[in-house]
Design an enzyme around this catalytic site. Structure first.
Site, short mmCIF file in Angstrom:
data_model
loop_
_atom_site.label_atom_id
_atom_site.label_comp_id
_atom_site.label_asym_id
_atom_site.label_seq_id
_atom_site.Cartn_x
_atom_site.Cartn_y
_atom_site.Cartn_z
N SER A 7 0.87 -1.18 0.00
CA SER A 7 0.00 0.00 0.00
C SER A 7 0.90 1.22 0.00
O SER A 7 2.08 1.13 0.36
CB SER A 7 -0.87 -0.01 1.27
OG SER A 7 -1.50 1.25 1.46
N TYR B 156 -2.25 -1.05 10.39
CA TYR B 156 -2.19 -1.18 8.94
C TYR B 156 -0.87 -0.64 8.39
O TYR B 156 -0.20 -1.28 7.58
CB TYR B 156 -3.38 -0.44 8.32
CG TYR B 156 -3.60 -0.71 6.85
CD1 TYR B 156 -4.31 -1.83 6.42
CD2 TYR B 156 -3.11 0.16 5.88
CE1 TYR B 156 -4.54 -2.08 5.08
CE2 TYR B 156 -3.32 -0.08 4.53
CZ TYR B 156 -4.04 -1.20 4.14
OH TYR B 156 -4.25 -1.44 2.80
#
Length: 257
Positions: A139, A152
């Protein structure tokens, strides 16, 4: 058909980015082992439409034993794992001091540890055949941070570190390992954030989408799952044989700022 006769295992492939990856692998001729939750039958049918062999394993990606069972089942069903796409992921949003411990553990387990376990188990066969592609879906949050996403961001930074180590350890082989770093993609996971924002602010869903993407992504456009899948196909091809340990962002300019 650069993957004809090969097998791709795609985790978290019943929707979103993972499903787009599974379709792209099938379009290139690969047999596909799918994994994930939700409406798996529709997803399996969509991949089978490309005329390849498709199977499904419901491993819980937070459990190493189940990941091992999935690897064994894939090798037994298809004979090998040639492409490993570590895509499974979850999200939880909270300030660090309020972050539930069980949510931290779950995000780290599914977003980071699952990729380690799948990689360590798939690597021996790849090395033996002297060919393999490991692609980790990281990401932009593996490159930069955002507030309230401690687990995350930590997991995705970890994925990029893992990618680099595996790339170095396989540098003298026909196995490559790389990471793809998407910006905002309108997946079911992101749609939940859009819905929450629309309700919280009292705006339409379309307005919430625009507000969300424009905050970070200069292009003002969501990245499409199919665009990410096309990059994965390139990384599987012969022209990418010396792309090793890359963290390749596709983010509408997010990390260029």
């Amino acid at each position: 058909m650069i993957l004809k006769g090969k097998t791709a295992l795609v985790t978290g492939s019943t929707s979103g980015i993972g499903l787009a990856m599974a379709k792209a692998m099938a379009k290139q001729g690969a047999n596909v082992m799918m994994n994930g939750f939700g409406d798996k039958e529709a997803a399996i049918a969509a991949v089978k439409a490309y005329g390849v062999a498709v199977d499904y394993h419901g491993a819980d990606m937070s459990k190493p034993d189940e990941i091992a069972q999935m690897i064994t089942a894939t090798e037994k069903r298809f004979g090998s794992i040639d492409v490993l796409l570590n895509n499974a992921g979850i999200q939880h949003v909270a300030n660090v001091e309020d972050f539930p411990i069980d949510r931290w553990d779950a995000v780290i387990a599914i977003n980071l540890s699952s990729a380690f376990h799948a990689t360590r188990l798939a690597l021996p066969g790849m090395k033996q055949r002297n060919w393999g592609r490991i692609i980790n879906i990281a990401s932009v949050h593996g490159l930069v941070a955002s507030m309230q996403k401690a687990a995350y961001v930590a997991a995705k930074h970890g994925i990029i570190g893992l990618t680099k180590v595996v790339a170095l350890e396989t540098a003298n082989t026909g196995v490559t390992c790389n990471a793809i770093c998407p910006g905002w993609v309108l997946t079911p996971l992101v749609q939940k954030q859009v819905d929450a924002r629309a309700e919280r602010v009292g705006i339409s869903n379309d307005a919430a989408k625009h507000a969300l993407v424009s905050e970070k992504q200069p292009s003002g456009e969501f990245v499409k799952p199919e665009q990410l899948a096309a990059l994965a196909v390139f990384l599987c091809g012969p022209d990418a044989s010396e792309v090793r340990g890359a963290a390749w962002n596709m983010d509408g300019g997010w990390t260029a700022q």
